[in-house]
Design a protein around this motif. Structure first.
Motif, short mmCIF file in Angstrom:
data_model
loop_
_atom_site.label_atom_id
_atom_site.label_comp_id
_atom_site.label_asym_id
_atom_site.label_seq_id
_atom_site.Cartn_x
_atom_site.Cartn_y
_atom_site.Cartn_z
N PHE A 60 106.44 -16.39 27.39
CA PHE A 60 104.86 -16.66 27.27
C PHE A 60 104.48 -17.68 26.22
O PHE A 60 105.11 -17.16 25.02
N PRO A 61 103.63 -18.67 25.97
CA PRO A 61 102.87 -19.06 27.33
C PRO A 61 103.56 -20.25 27.97
O PRO A 61 102.84 -20.69 28.93
N PHE A 62 104.84 -20.45 27.86
CA PHE A 62 105.38 -21.60 28.60
C PHE A 62 106.60 -21.21 29.74
O PHE A 62 106.39 -21.70 30.76
N GLY A 63 107.31 -20.47 29.54
CA GLY A 63 108.68 -20.09 30.45
C GLY A 63 108.19 -19.65 31.66
O GLY A 63 108.44 -20.34 32.77
N VAL A 64 107.49 -18.66 31.76
CA VAL A 64 107.08 -18.08 33.03
C VAL A 64 106.13 -18.98 33.97
O VAL A 64 106.50 -19.11 34.89
N PRO A 65 105.00 -19.42 33.17
CA PRO A 65 104.14 -20.20 34.20
C PRO A 65 104.65 -21.58 34.38
O PRO A 65 104.69 -21.85 35.67
N VAL A 66 105.82 -22.16 33.63
CA VAL A 66 106.35 -23.31 34.25
C VAL A 66 107.22 -22.85 35.39
O VAL A 66 107.41 -23.86 36.32
N THR A 67 107.93 -21.80 35.19
CA THR A 67 108.79 -21.61 36.44
C THR A 67 107.88 -21.62 37.74
O THR A 67 108.30 -21.95 38.77
N PHE A 68 106.83 -21.14 37.86
CA PHE A 68 105.90 -20.86 38.95
C PHE A 68 105.39 -22.29 39.32
O PHE A 68 105.37 -22.44 40.46
N VAL A 69 105.02 -22.98 38.19
CA VAL A 69 104.92 -24.48 38.61
C VAL A 69 106.02 -25.17 39.21
O VAL A 69 105.77 -25.97 40.27
#
Length: 90
Positions: free
Chosen positions: A23-32
């Motif tokens: 967080f704040p990048f790895g997991v959200p970018v995965t969902f995107v």
């Protein structure tokens, strides 16, 4: 266009997750990335024009255009009961 961006997002997400940036990048970018790839697979708004004859119950809307992918003239037909549209080469 969503497929290459979705793949790039997943590659970036894998790299971020591999180095521990959840967080704040790895997991959200995965969902995107997953969302963009899914939208490419399941988006049915554009269907290529068919050469099959149109069946009963379809109404010619009078719309005509040149398909940018095939460079052929296409007519638009609609089923009034459902609002479904079909594209046929003319």
């Amino acid at each position: 266009m969503s497929l290459p961006i979705g793949i790039a997002a997943l590659v970036i997400a894998i790299l971020l997750l591999a180095v521990g940036h959840f967080f704040p990048f790895g997991v959200p970018v995965t969902f995107v990335g997953i969302g963009l790839i899914a939208s490419y697979i399941y988006d049915t708004r554009y269907k290529p024009a068919s050469k099959q004859p149109i069946g009963p119950g379809w109404v010619d809307t009078g719309e005509r255009f040149i398909d940018p992918e095939t460079n052929k003239r296409v007519g638009v037909f609609m089923r009034p009961e459902t609002g479904e549209r079909a594209y046929r080469e003319l």
